[in-house]
Enzyme design. Structure first.
Site, PDB file in Angstrom:
ATOM      1  N   SER A   2       3.675  -2.105  10.226  1.00  0.00           N
ATOM      2  CA  SER A   2       5.114  -2.068  10.226  1.00  0.00           C
ATOM      3  C   SER A   2       5.709  -3.458   9.828  1.00  0.00           C
ATOM      4  O   SER A   2       6.448  -3.991  10.661  1.00  0.00           O
ATOM      5  CB  SER A   2       5.482  -1.643  11.708  1.00  0.00           C
ATOM      6  OG  SER A   2       5.035  -0.277  11.712  1.00  0.00           O
ATOM      7  N   HIS A  54      -9.381   0.966   4.779  1.00  0.00           N
ATOM      8  CA  HIS A  54      -8.060   0.946   5.333  1.00  0.00           C
ATOM      9  C   HIS A  54      -8.250   1.927   6.416  1.00  0.00           C
ATOM     10  O   HIS A  54      -9.151   2.915   6.465  1.00  0.00           O
ATOM     11  CB  HIS A  54      -7.229   1.938   4.565  1.00  0.00           C
ATOM     12  CG  HIS A  54      -5.841   1.800   4.842  1.00  0.00           C
ATOM     13  ND1 HIS A  54      -5.251   2.726   5.822  1.00  0.00           N
ATOM     14  CD2 HIS A  54      -4.917   0.728   4.892  1.00  0.00           C
ATOM     15  CE1 HIS A  54      -4.101   2.174   5.951  1.00  0.00           C
ATOM     16  NE2 HIS A  54      -3.816   1.210   5.326  1.00  0.00           N
ATOM     17  N   GLU A 105      -5.123  -5.137  10.456  1.00  0.00           N
ATOM     18  CA  GLU A 105      -4.148  -4.248  10.819  1.00  0.00           C
ATOM     19  C   GLU A 105      -4.461  -3.619  12.132  1.00  0.00           C
ATOM     20  O   GLU A 105      -5.090  -2.506  12.121  1.00  0.00           O
ATOM     21  CB  GLU A 105      -4.298  -2.948   9.622  1.00  0.00           C
ATOM     22  CG  GLU A 105      -3.892  -3.721   8.251  1.00  0.00           C
ATOM     23  CD  GLU A 105      -3.496  -2.780   7.023  1.00  0.00           C
ATOM     24  OE1 GLU A 105      -2.502  -2.951   6.828  1.00  0.00           O
ATOM     25  OE2 GLU A 105      -4.012  -1.824   6.959  1.00  0.00           O
ATOM     26  N   LYS A 157       0.116   4.309  -0.200  1.00  0.00           N
ATOM     27  CA  LYS A 157      -0.718   5.573   0.506  1.00  0.00           C
ATOM     28  C   LYS A 157      -0.413   6.611  -0.517  1.00  0.00           C
ATOM     29  O   LYS A 157      -0.701   6.440  -1.755  1.00  0.00           O
ATOM     30  CB  LYS A 157      -0.044   5.758   1.827  1.00  0.00           C
ATOM     31  CG  LYS A 157       0.088   4.600   2.574  1.00  0.00           C
ATOM     32  CD  LYS A 157       0.468   4.972   3.947  1.00  0.00           C
ATOM     33  CE  LYS A 157       0.809   3.546   4.800  1.00  0.00           C
ATOM     34  NZ  LYS A 157       0.321   3.508   6.035  1.00  0.00           N
ATOM     35  N   GLU A 199      -6.801   4.315   7.624  1.00  0.00           N
ATOM     36  CA  GLU A 199      -6.432   5.753   7.652  1.00  0.00           C
ATOM     37  C   GLU A 199      -7.726   6.505   6.829  1.00  0.00           C
ATOM     38  O   GLU A 199      -7.984   7.607   7.157  1.00  0.00           O
ATOM     39  CB  GLU A 199      -5.256   6.137   6.608  1.00  0.00           C
ATOM     40  CG  GLU A 199      -3.896   5.845   7.383  1.00  0.00           C
ATOM     41  CD  GLU A 199      -2.897   5.449   6.763  1.00  0.00           C
ATOM     42  OE1 GLU A 199      -2.713   5.449   5.439  1.00  0.00           O
ATOM     43  OE2 GLU A 199      -1.939   4.918   7.299  1.00  0.00           O
ATOM     44  N   GLY A 202       2.360   2.345  10.786  1.00  0.00           N
ATOM     45  CA  GLY A 202       3.147   3.372  10.421  1.00  0.00           C
ATOM     46  C   GLY A 202       4.018   4.009  11.480  1.00  0.00           C
ATOM     47  O   GLY A 202       4.402   5.104  11.584  1.00  0.00           O
ATOM     48  N   ASN A 240       0.762  -1.133  -0.192  1.00  0.00           N
ATOM     49  CA  ASN A 240      -0.108  -0.027  -0.029  1.00  0.00           C
ATOM     50  C   ASN A 240       0.935   1.311   0.005  1.00  0.00           C
ATOM     51  O   ASN A 240       1.414   1.513   0.989  1.00  0.00           O
ATOM     52  CB  ASN A 240      -0.730  -0.101   1.339  1.00  0.00           C
ATOM     53  CG  ASN A 240      -1.672   1.552   1.276  1.00  0.00           C
ATOM     54  OD1 ASN A 240      -1.964   2.061   0.364  1.00  0.00           O
ATOM     55  ND2 ASN A 240      -2.033   1.642   2.822  1.00  0.00           N
TER      56      ASN A 240
HETATM   57  C1  PEP Z   1      -0.648   0.029   5.819  1.00  0.00           C
HETATM   58  O1  PEP Z   1      -0.616   1.117   5.161  1.00  0.00           O
HETATM   59  O2  PEP Z   1      -1.647  -0.682   5.455  1.00  0.00           O
HETATM   60  C2  PEP Z   1       0.434  -0.231   6.675  1.00  0.00           C
HETATM   61  C3  PEP Z   1       0.245  -1.547   7.282  1.00  0.00           C
HETATM   62  O3  PEP Z   1       1.460   0.344   6.948  1.00  0.00           O
HETATM   63  P1  PEP Z   1       2.827   0.309   7.556  1.00  0.00           P
HETATM   64  O4  PEP Z   1       3.398  -1.088   7.139  1.00  0.00           O
HETATM   65  O5  PEP Z   1       3.449   1.578   7.156  1.00  0.00           O
HETATM   66  O6  PEP Z   1       2.720   0.150   9.184  1.00  0.00           O
END
Ligand code: PEP
Length: 224
Positions: free
Chosen positions: A186, A84, A150, A8, A86, A156, A6
């Protein structure tokens, strides 16, 4: 195993072309990249399997700022992320709208990664299972649906869920819906193998570490 990146709101078209030229994924892993809308065509031209980061449920209409399933399919896009964290945190996305997006995309033949996960305060209050149950109950099982677990406190932040925490949540999600479950939060080359080795972890949704072709390829190799 499905490993999805992803991006973003990173990488315009030139950066997307540069990524495609440098990225060498291994055979034997289902690898997907989710660029911003304006870079979707460049990623498809670069030979990658490409998902969008969001999709609307209507065929067309007065929905400023949204993109339809047919618009994605015209570009050769194969699927979409929905729900997601975000989108949920910053743009008011709901379980109900996430489910409508997923259903419309699946009916039209797109693959879908539907994201779920608890906030840190919800985990600390012992509400993780209740939150996951609420988020999952909005979704209908489908052969092309994948759920991404997640935990929001791990996205992040550099704080990864332990393999045990991930496994426990994945097993719980699979008791609610019979679809593959990806882990996200992460994921990096250093921790991917241990997470992906858990019996109910069927792949990963990778944010930050998917922006670099070498680090994303290393995560993909960890899935072999
Ligand atoms: C994501 O954007 O779905 C995500 C898991 O980000 P990160 O790996 O940066 O934590």
């Amino acid at each position: 195993m499905l490993i999805a990146g992803n991006w973003k709101m990173f990488k315009a078209q030139a950066e997307t072309r540069a990524f495609c030229a440098a990225f060498e994924p291994p055979d034997g892993v289902d690898v997907v990249i989710c660029p911003p809308f304006t870079s979707l065509a460049a990623a498809v031209e670069g030979g990658l399997t490409v998902f969008a980061q969001n999709v609307h449920w209507a065929d067309d209409g007065a929905f400023t700022g949204e993109i339809s399933v047919a618009m994605l399919q015209e570009l050769g896009v194969a699927g979409s992320i929905v729900g997601h964290s975000e989108r949920r945190q910053y743009f008011g996305e709901t379980d109900e709208r996430t489910a409508r997006r997923a259903a419309a995309a699946l009916v039209a033949g797109l693959r879908v990664i539907a994201c779920v996960g608890e906030l840190e305060a919800e985990r600390e209050a012992g509400q993780t299972d209740a939150v996951l149950r609420r988020q999952i109950s909005a979704l209908e099982p489908h052969p092309e649906l994948v759920v991404a677990y997640e935990p929001v406190w791990a996205i992040g932040t550099g704080r990864t869920a332990t393999p045990e925490i991930a496994q426990e949540a994945h097993a719980f999600i699979k008791s609610l819906i019979d679809v593959p479950v990806l882990y996200g939060g992460s994921v990096k080359p250093e921790n991917a193998a241990e997470l992906l080795a858990q019996p109910d972890v069927d792949g990963a949704l990778v944010g930050g570490a998917s922006l670099d072709p070498d680090s994303f390829a290393a995560i993909c190799r960890a899935a072999l």
